[in-house]
Design a protein around this motif. Structure first.
Motif, mmCIF file in Angstrom:
data_model
loop_
_atom_site.group_PDB
_atom_site.id
_atom_site.type_symbol
_atom_site.label_atom_id
_atom_site.label_comp_id
_atom_site.label_asym_id
_atom_site.label_seq_id
_atom_site.Cartn_x
_atom_site.Cartn_y
_atom_site.Cartn_z
ATOM 1 N N PRO A 159 16.198 7.289 10.273
ATOM 2 C CA PRO A 159 15.187 8.415 10.070
ATOM 3 C C PRO A 159 13.636 7.671 10.112
ATOM 4 N N PRO A 160 12.760 8.529 10.543
ATOM 5 C CA PRO A 160 11.324 8.159 10.427
ATOM 6 C C PRO A 160 11.010 7.420 9.154
ATOM 7 N N LEU A 161 10.287 6.332 9.606
ATOM 8 C CA LEU A 161 9.685 5.444 8.325
ATOM 9 C C LEU A 161 9.227 6.367 6.935
ATOM 10 N N GLY A 162 8.434 7.217 7.266
ATOM 11 C CA GLY A 162 7.765 8.196 6.201
ATOM 12 C C GLY A 162 9.099 8.895 5.471
ATOM 13 N N GLU A 163 10.039 9.292 6.287
ATOM 14 C CA GLU A 163 11.252 10.215 5.831
ATOM 15 C C GLU A 163 12.035 9.180 4.634
ATOM 16 N N PHE A 164 12.316 8.097 5.544
ATOM 17 C CA PHE A 164 12.986 7.031 4.723
ATOM 18 C C PHE A 164 12.570 6.567 3.289
ATOM 19 N N LEU A 165 11.065 6.366 3.371
ATOM 20 C CA LEU A 165 10.447 5.939 2.130
ATOM 21 C C LEU A 165 10.331 6.933 1.141
ATOM 22 N N LEU A 166 10.438 8.351 1.505
ATOM 23 C CA LEU A 166 10.560 9.569 0.798
ATOM 24 C C LEU A 166 11.884 9.900 0.176
ATOM 25 N N SER A 167 12.576 9.072 0.892
ATOM 26 C CA SER A 167 14.253 9.428 0.488
ATOM 27 C C SER A 167 14.751 8.487 -0.933
ATOM 28 N N GLY A 168 13.835 7.817 -1.374
ATOM 29 C CA GLY A 168 14.228 6.829 -2.170
ATOM 30 C C GLY A 168 14.560 7.905 -3.426
ATOM 31 N N PRO A 169 15.217 6.845 -4.750
ATOM 32 C CA PRO A 169 15.657 7.516 -5.875
ATOM 33 C C PRO A 169 14.196 8.270 -6.479
ATOM 34 N N VAL A 170 14.440 9.248 -7.363
ATOM 35 C CA VAL A 170 13.497 9.940 -8.124
ATOM 36 C C VAL A 170 13.307 9.036 -9.202
#
Length: 84
Positions: A51-62
């Motif tokens: 995934p793009p970096l931004g998407e990866f970073l935003l996909s972390g745990p809530v």
């Protein structure tokens, strides 16, 4: 298939052809695996899963509210004014 570096250099066209028809070709250097020659189709299949970096970073745990409060508390209590 494993190729010694010198053999891979001498037979590069064959290495590429085999990568396209039979799959990844491994190149060794002094008996250690050093590189892999892939077909473009295999390479594109592999990178499509990243995934793009931004998407990866935003996909972390809530973060729950308690964790957010703790992070905010630490940020304000350790902040210092620094003259530059």
């Amino acid at each position: 298939m494993d190729w010694h570096l010198q053999d891979a250099k001498n037979n590069f066209s064959k290495v590429v052809r085999l990568a396209r028809s039979e799959g990844p070709q491994t190149v060794t250097l002094r008996g250690e695996r050093a590189a892999v020659v892939l077909s473009i189709d295999e390479y594109e299949r592999l990178i499509a899963k990243i995934p793009p970096l931004g998407e990866f970073l935003l996909s972390g745990p809530v973060w729950d509210d308690e964790l957010v409060e703790e992070v905010n508390r630490r940020n304000t209590s350790t902040a210092r004014d620094i003259d530059v």
